[in-house]
Write a protein that holds these residues in place. Structure first.
Motif, PDB file in Angstrom:
ATOM      1  N   GLN A 135      -2.567  -9.629  12.087  1.00 44.12           N
ATOM      2  CA  GLN A 135      -3.221  -8.740  13.037  1.00 44.12           C
ATOM      3  C   GLN A 135      -2.222  -7.770  13.644  1.00 44.12           C
ATOM      4  OE1 GLN A 135      -4.782 -11.878  15.490  1.00 44.12           O
ATOM      5  NE2 GLN A 135      -6.880 -11.593  14.738  1.00 44.12           N
ATOM      6  N   ALA A 136      -1.019  -8.265  13.928  1.00 46.54           N
ATOM      7  CA  ALA A 136       0.006  -7.391  14.468  1.00 46.54           C
ATOM      8  C   ALA A 136       0.362  -6.302  13.486  1.00 46.54           C
ATOM      9  CB  ALA A 136       1.263  -8.209  14.829  1.00 46.54           C
ATOM     10  N   SER A 137       0.407  -6.649  12.181  1.00 39.51           N
ATOM     11  CA  SER A 137       0.734  -5.639  11.178  1.00 39.51           C
ATOM     12  C   SER A 137      -0.344  -4.572  11.119  1.00 39.51           C
ATOM     13  CB  SER A 137       0.923  -6.285   9.804  1.00 39.51           C
ATOM     14  OG  SER A 137      -0.300  -6.663   9.236  1.00 39.51           O
ATOM     15  N   HIS A 138      -1.612  -4.980  11.269  1.00 40.43           N
ATOM     16  CA  HIS A 138      -2.675  -3.992  11.261  1.00 40.43           C
ATOM     17  C   HIS A 138      -2.562  -3.077  12.477  1.00 40.43           C
ATOM     18  CE1 HIS A 138      -5.343  -6.882   8.683  1.00 40.43           C
ATOM     19  NE2 HIS A 138      -4.340  -6.347   8.015  1.00 40.43           N
TER      20      HIS A 138
ATOM     21  N   ALA B  30       4.417  -2.752   8.907  1.00 37.03           N
ATOM     22  CA  ALA B  30       3.164  -3.463   8.659  1.00 37.03           C
ATOM     23  C   ALA B  30       3.173  -4.144   7.296  1.00 37.03           C
ATOM     24  CB  ALA B  30       1.988  -2.483   8.745  1.00 37.03           C
ATOM     25  N   VAL B  31       3.701  -3.459   6.301  1.00 39.23           N
ATOM     26  CA  VAL B  31       3.806  -4.037   4.957  1.00 39.23           C
ATOM     27  C   VAL B  31       4.738  -5.238   4.972  1.00 39.23           C
ATOM     28  CG1 VAL B  31       4.641  -3.602   2.602  1.00 39.23           C
ATOM     29  CG2 VAL B  31       3.235  -1.889   3.766  1.00 39.23           C
ATOM     30  N   GLU B  32       5.860  -5.110   5.675  1.00 34.23           N
ATOM     31  CA  GLU B  32       6.816  -6.216   5.762  1.00 34.23           C
ATOM     32  C   GLU B  32       6.145  -7.470   6.342  1.00 34.23           C
ATOM     33  OE1 GLU B  32      11.026  -7.517   5.420  1.00 34.23           O
ATOM     34  OE2 GLU B  32       9.875  -5.836   4.614  1.00 34.23           O
ATOM     35  N   ALA B  33       5.378  -7.278   7.424  1.00 32.25           N
ATOM     36  CA  ALA B  33       4.701  -8.415   8.053  1.00 32.25           C
ATOM     37  C   ALA B  33       3.639  -9.003   7.131  1.00 32.25           C
ATOM     38  CB  ALA B  33       4.076  -7.973   9.374  1.00 32.25           C
TER      39      ALA B  33
ATOM     40  N   PRO C 217       2.723   1.827  -0.572  1.00 35.72           N
ATOM     41  CA  PRO C 217       1.679   1.452   0.372  1.00 35.72           C
ATOM     42  C   PRO C 217       1.405   2.520   1.417  1.00 35.72           C
ATOM     43  CG  PRO C 217       3.614   0.032   0.595  1.00 35.72           C
ATOM     44  CD  PRO C 217       3.807   0.830  -0.633  1.00 35.72           C
ATOM     45  N   PHE C 218       2.424   3.269   1.790  1.00 34.66           N
ATOM     46  CA  PHE C 218       2.223   4.360   2.746  1.00 34.66           C
ATOM     47  C   PHE C 218       1.208   5.368   2.208  1.00 34.66           C
ATOM     48  CE2 PHE C 218       3.401   8.588   4.383  1.00 34.66           C
ATOM     49  CZ  PHE C 218       3.292   8.362   5.751  1.00 34.66           C
ATOM     50  N   LEU C 219       1.329   5.715   0.943  1.00 38.81           N
ATOM     51  CA  LEU C 219       0.392   6.664   0.342  1.00 38.81           C
ATOM     52  C   LEU C 219      -1.025   6.104   0.330  1.00 38.81           C
ATOM     53  CD1 LEU C 219       2.622   7.825  -2.656  1.00 38.81           C
ATOM     54  CD2 LEU C 219       1.982   9.203  -0.657  1.00 38.81           C
ATOM     55  N   ALA C 220      -1.160   4.814   0.032  1.00 34.65           N
ATOM     56  CA  ALA C 220      -2.481   4.195   0.034  1.00 34.65           C
ATOM     57  C   ALA C 220      -3.087   4.215   1.432  1.00 34.65           C
ATOM     58  CB  ALA C 220      -2.391   2.762  -0.490  1.00 34.65           C
ATOM     59  N   VAL C 221      -2.296   3.845   2.426  1.00 32.70           N
ATOM     60  CA  VAL C 221      -2.788   3.805   3.799  1.00 32.70           C
ATOM     61  C   VAL C 221      -3.161   5.203   4.284  1.00 32.70           C
ATOM     62  CG1 VAL C 221      -2.094   3.376   6.195  1.00 32.70           C
ATOM     63  CG2 VAL C 221      -1.608   1.676   4.427  1.00 32.70           C
ATOM     64  N   GLU C 222      -2.309   6.191   3.997  1.00 35.32           N
ATOM     65  CA  GLU C 222      -2.571   7.542   4.498  1.00 35.32           C
ATOM     66  C   GLU C 222      -3.755   8.197   3.797  1.00 35.32           C
ATOM     67  OE1 GLU C 222      -1.554   9.153   7.094  1.00 35.32           O
ATOM     68  OE2 GLU C 222      -0.323   7.436   7.660  1.00 35.32           O
ATOM     69  N   ALA C 223      -3.934   7.941   2.515  1.00 39.97           N
ATOM     70  CA  ALA C 223      -5.098   8.494   1.819  1.00 39.97           C
ATOM     71  C   ALA C 223      -6.380   7.895   2.391  1.00 39.97           C
ATOM     72  CB  ALA C 223      -5.001   8.229   0.318  1.00 39.97           C
ATOM     73  N   ALA C 224      -6.377   6.585   2.624  1.00 39.73           N
ATOM     74  CA  ALA C 224      -7.555   5.939   3.206  1.00 39.73           C
ATOM     75  C   ALA C 224      -7.794   6.419   4.631  1.00 39.73           C
ATOM     76  CB  ALA C 224      -7.380   4.419   3.183  1.00 39.73           C
ATOM     77  N   ARG C 225      -6.722   6.545   5.394  1.00 42.34           N
ATOM     78  CA  ARG C 225      -6.844   7.012   6.774  1.00 42.34           C
ATOM     79  C   ARG C 225      -7.461   8.412   6.817  1.00 42.34           C
ATOM     80  NH1 ARG C 225      -3.004   5.659  10.965  1.00 42.34           N
ATOM     81  NH2 ARG C 225      -1.362   5.450   9.407  1.00 42.34           N
TER      82      ARG C 225
ATOM     83  N   ALA D  52      -6.635  -0.838   2.991  1.00 42.40           N
ATOM     84  CA  ALA D  52      -5.629  -0.015   2.314  1.00 42.40           C
ATOM     85  C   ALA D  52      -4.250  -0.647   2.411  1.00 42.40           C
ATOM     86  CB  ALA D  52      -5.612   1.390   2.922  1.00 42.40           C
ATOM     87  N   LEU D  53      -3.953  -1.282   3.554  1.00 39.51           N
ATOM     88  CA  LEU D  53      -2.662  -1.955   3.706  1.00 39.51           C
ATOM     89  C   LEU D  53      -2.524  -3.088   2.692  1.00 39.51           C
ATOM     90  CD1 LEU D  53      -0.004  -2.444   5.298  1.00 39.51           C
ATOM     91  CD2 LEU D  53      -1.325  -3.995   6.754  1.00 39.51           C
TER      92      LEU D  53
END
Length: 320
Positions: free
Chosen positions: A5-8, A30-33, A71-79, A88-89
């Motif tokens: 939850q903290a990572s999200h 977030a990915v690390e967690a 993962p950054f690209l996945a998260v940002e595209a979804a965002r 996405a994370l």
């Protein structure tokens, strides 16, 4: 609050000063967690046991390093599309596991024979070759386990699209096939002379396919239309090509200390690069052209796509 939850929550954190670097760092945290949770030593439901040496080596290979660009690209595209950032994370973290597995195997003596990765001994040096092989195997299968888990993406059709997409991007017609072509370009299987088009094809498979799918994964999670996915695929393919050219330039110009690994090895090994085909100035000009392609591909989203535009510029300007 659990670590997941903290990572999200950290993904949603606003970036105060330098928006892009703060967003990149927030997603990396977030990915690390998320991955630390998935790589916990405790046996999970449906498992018999988790061998301690394997888990230790997997954590060594994955945690504590890397920009987490995929993962950054996945998260940002979804965002950008208003999709689930948690979904996405998870998808992006699965892609990162495949990326990490490929690095573990690439570093081994039969492949690139590297001693350092991210400034520390490679997995086969820190452990042994057999353990390194099994680490790569386990990271790959864990990636698909995450993608197939309804906990992260309840929609079965979306899960199926993600699994199929990562399988194609990482398999024989993507990353693995590109690695074989890369070995062949060194002359391992007989004399070969690659032109610009051959080199582009090799790099589109070896590096570009996974980067392009990272963007597509965000599009899938974000519920993009077919036309929107096509536009984001153009962005992802151009970004992947620019990333590889920038990497080849860094291999020529950056220090081993900055890169955290040996540099200049690609030229010594006779690997196919656009730096050889176009020269340094030509390669830089091609990077600039590809950034323009990326920016045009996401122009329909206006200000919402600014982070993706910055990601393209970051890709060619990075120093490590």
């Amino acid at each position: 609050m659990t670590s997941t939850q903290a990572s999200h929550a950290s993904v949603k954190a606003d970036a105060p000063a330098d928006a892009f670097t703060h967003k990149l760092a927030a997603v990396a945290d977030a990915v690390e967690a998320f991955l630390a949770d998935r790589l916990a030593p405790e046996t999970q439901a449906g498992e018999i046991t988790r061998p301690p040496r394997l888990m230790e080596a997997m954590r060594y290979a994955v945690l504590g390093g890397g920009k987490r660009l995929r993962p950054f690209l996945a998260v940002e595209a979804a965002r950008m599309l208003g999709g689930s950032e948690a979904g996405a994370l998870a998808a992006g973290s699965a892609i990162e596991l495949v990326h990490c597995y490929s690095l573990v195997h690439d570093d081994m003596p039969a492949m690139d024979n590297d001693d350092l990765r991210r400034g520390k001994p490679t997995v086969h040096k820190a452990y042994d070759e057999a353990t390194a092989i099994l680490v790569g195997d386990a990271l790959q299968t864990l990636a698909f386990e995450i993608l197939a888990d309804a906990a992260w993406q309840p929609d079965a059709a979306i899960r199926a699209d993600l699994v199929l997409g990562l399988a194609k991007a990482s398999g024989l017609g993507g990353m693995v096939g590109g690695q074989l072509l890369d070995l062949g370009a060194e002359g391992r299987f007989g004399p070969v002379s690659l032109g610009v088009d051959d080199t582009l094809q090799l790099q589109a498979m070896k590096t570009g396919a996974i980067l392009a799918f990272s963007v597509d994964a965000g599009a899938i999670v974000g519920g993009a239309s077919a036309d929107e996915r096509a536009a984001l695929l153009r962005y992802g393919l151009a970004l992947g090509q620019a990333f590889q050219i920038a990497d080849d330039i860094l291999d020529r110009e950056a220090s081993p200390e900055a890169m955290g690994k040996a540099t200049g090895k690609d030229k010594e090994a006779g690997k196919a690069t656009l730096v050889d085909r176009l020269g340094l100035d030509g390669a830089r000009a091609e990077c600039d052209r590809l950034v323009g392609v990326c920016e045009e591909a996401v122009s329909r989203w206006g200000a919402r796509a600014e982070t993706l535009r910055e990601a393209a510029r970051f890709t060619v300007a990075r120093k490590a």
